[in-house]
Design a protein around this motif. Structure first.
Motif, PDB file in Angstrom:
ATOM      1  N   PRO A  49      12.576  -2.131 -14.005  1.00 27.08           N
ATOM      2  CA  PRO A  49      12.160  -2.161 -15.417  1.00 27.08           C
ATOM      3  C   PRO A  49      11.680  -0.802 -15.931  1.00 27.08           C
ATOM      4  O   PRO A  49      11.680  -0.557 -17.135  1.00 27.08           O
ATOM      5  CB  PRO A  49      11.006  -3.179 -15.431  1.00 27.08           C
ATOM      6  N   ASP A  50      11.297   0.114 -15.007  1.00 22.09           N
ATOM      7  CA  ASP A  50      10.835   1.440 -15.449  1.00 22.09           C
ATOM      8  C   ASP A  50      11.993   2.346 -15.892  1.00 22.09           C
ATOM      9  O   ASP A  50      11.770   3.381 -16.494  1.00 22.09           O
ATOM     10  CB  ASP A  50      10.073   2.154 -14.316  1.00 22.09           C
ATOM     11  N   TYR A  51      13.202   1.964 -15.533  1.00 29.92           N
ATOM     12  CA  TYR A  51      14.369   2.802 -15.878  1.00 29.92           C
ATOM     13  C   TYR A  51      14.835   2.431 -17.281  1.00 29.92           C
ATOM     14  O   TYR A  51      15.736   1.636 -17.470  1.00 29.92           O
ATOM     15  CB  TYR A  51      15.474   2.582 -14.845  1.00 29.92           C
ATOM     16  N   THR A  52      14.182   3.006 -18.269  1.00 35.59           N
ATOM     17  CA  THR A  52      14.468   2.667 -19.662  1.00 35.59           C
ATOM     18  C   THR A  52      15.700   3.443 -20.146  1.00 35.59           C
ATOM     19  O   THR A  52      16.080   4.455 -19.533  1.00 35.59           O
ATOM     20  CB  THR A  52      13.270   3.071 -20.548  1.00 35.59           C
ATOM     21  N   PRO A  53      16.303   3.009 -21.241  1.00 34.91           N
ATOM     22  CA  PRO A  53      17.448   3.779 -21.779  1.00 34.91           C
ATOM     23  C   PRO A  53      17.066   5.224 -22.084  1.00 34.91           C
ATOM     24  O   PRO A  53      17.868   6.140 -21.868  1.00 34.91           O
ATOM     25  CB  PRO A  53      17.808   3.006 -23.060  1.00 34.91           C
ATOM     26  N   ALA A  54      15.835   5.462 -22.538  1.00 30.25           N
ATOM     27  CA  ALA A  54      15.426   6.843 -22.841  1.00 30.25           C
ATOM     28  C   ALA A  54      15.393   7.678 -21.561  1.00 30.25           C
ATOM     29  O   ALA A  54      15.853   8.832 -21.538  1.00 30.25           O
ATOM     30  CB  ALA A  54      14.048   6.839 -23.508  1.00 30.25           C
TER      31      ALA A  54
END
Ligand code: 13P
Ligand code: SF4
Length: 338
Positions: A9-14
């Motif tokens: 979940p920490d791997y965001t699109p940004a």
């Protein structure tokens, strides 16, 4: 943007967008499926580095995520010492072992030097103390002391000049004498003795990683891979070096691969080196040894982020030791790499 199967979940699109260019540098060694687990920490370290006006110096044995994604300067211990002097940032994060961080501090007394894990030691640095050097001087009066840079500041302070594996022969010969002590790595000293007319007095220090390699292993490797080019670090035993095609410092080996582009190569050294060279030498097949230095491996992306976030662990050196130790390192830098 890099598309991956992502359950972190920490791997965001940004973060995916920001880290896509650095992923390009490690895609040959970190799979797309694994990248979401690396990217958030990489992203944070890059942000903290800017905020702290910090540079990251990384030894060649760092893992590829550190070496290729967040470091500003990479190299062997001589290159790190030389380049540490050019750093303009306020903070130096030394990703390597403790003696390397001490060397960076000696050469940058006014800067903040931090090491992500202060317990990252070295069996060679542990093998000798300042008292041992004083004892050796009593045993061999008047004989100059060259100490390997893999030593504590206290030991450097008792020495005439330091050396690394890249310039040991040059430093020994620069003294213009018939006999020197080259301490504490017995194998490095014997390997230098084999190629110089200067008489070398040794000390029984060993690298716990390189002392495990044997000449028989190299012979067996060649039997299994008849076309392999074998490179080794001079911390290996002389019998091992007799069986290899080239011996040199970690950067010496990297340069050899870059310049000769052997189709198949084995590096008789810490195995993160091969991982780092794979991405820059795609035409070479690396036969990996699996010898990790437990001290180098203490440095992780997580503890680099933590060190920068909390500005820990700062390297400090007692002033009277520092001035003498700095002189020994500066004497080495005057000789250079040759
Ligand atoms: P280099 O100076 O060749 O990078 O070696 C440092 C080291 O610790 C090798 O084990
Ligand atoms: Fe020290 Fe050997 Fe590790 Fe290099 S590989 S840091 S010499 S223990």
């Amino acid at each position: 943007m890099l598309q991956t199967l992502n359950d972190n979940p920490d791997y965001t699109p940004a973060i995916a967008a920001r880290t896509a260019p650095v992923y390009e540098r490690v895609k040959s060694v970190i799979s797309e499926a694994a990248w979401p687990y690396f990217a958030p920490d990489v992203d944070e370290v890059l942000r903290l580095k800017r905020e702290r006006n910090a540079v990251i110096l990384a030894h060649n044995y760092m893992t590829p995520d550190i070496y290729h994604c967040v470091s500003d300067i990479g190299g062997d211990s001589l290159a790190l010492a030389q380049r540490a002097m050019d750093v303009e940032a306020d903070v130096i994060v030394l990703c390597g072992v403790h003696f390397m961080a001490e060397t960076a501090k000696l050469l940058n007394p006014e800067k903040t030097v931090i090491i992500p894990d202060p317990a990252a030691g070295c069996s060679l640095a542990e093998s000798i103390s300042g008292a041992d050097i004083r004892k050796m001087r009593r045993l061999y009066p008047g004989v100059p002391v060259v100490t390997y840079v893999n030593t504590s500041a206290e030991v450097k302070a008792e020495s005439d000049v330091c050396c690394t594996s890249a310039n040991a022969k040059l430093v020994v010969e620069s003294l213009g004498v018939d006999r020197v002590m080259l301490l504490p790595d017995e194998y490095l000293a014997r390997n230098v003795a084999a190629v110089t007319d200067v008489e070398i007095i040794t000390f029984p220090g060993r690298c716990e990683v390189h002392e495990t390699f044997t000449a028989d292993q190299v012979v067996a490797l060649r039997r299994a891979h008849p076309d392999v080019t074998v490179l080794a670090h001079p911390e290996c035993a002389p019998e091992v070096l007799q069986e290899v095609d080239y011996a040199g410092s970690t950067s010496g080996m990297a340069d050899y691969v870059r310049d000769h582009q052997p189709p198949e190569v084995a590096l008789i050294t810490e195995c993160s080196m091969s991982d780092n060279l794979i991405s820059t030498n795609p035409r070479t097949r690396f036969i990996r040894s699996c010898s990790l230095c437990p001290h180098m491996q203490r440095i992780t992306m997580e503890n680099i982020a933590e060190a920068l976030r909390e500005m820990k662990f700062e390297v400090t050196i007692n002033a009277s030791i520092a001035s003498k130790a700095r002189r020994a390192v500066e004497n080495m830098l005057k000789v250079g790499r040759g």
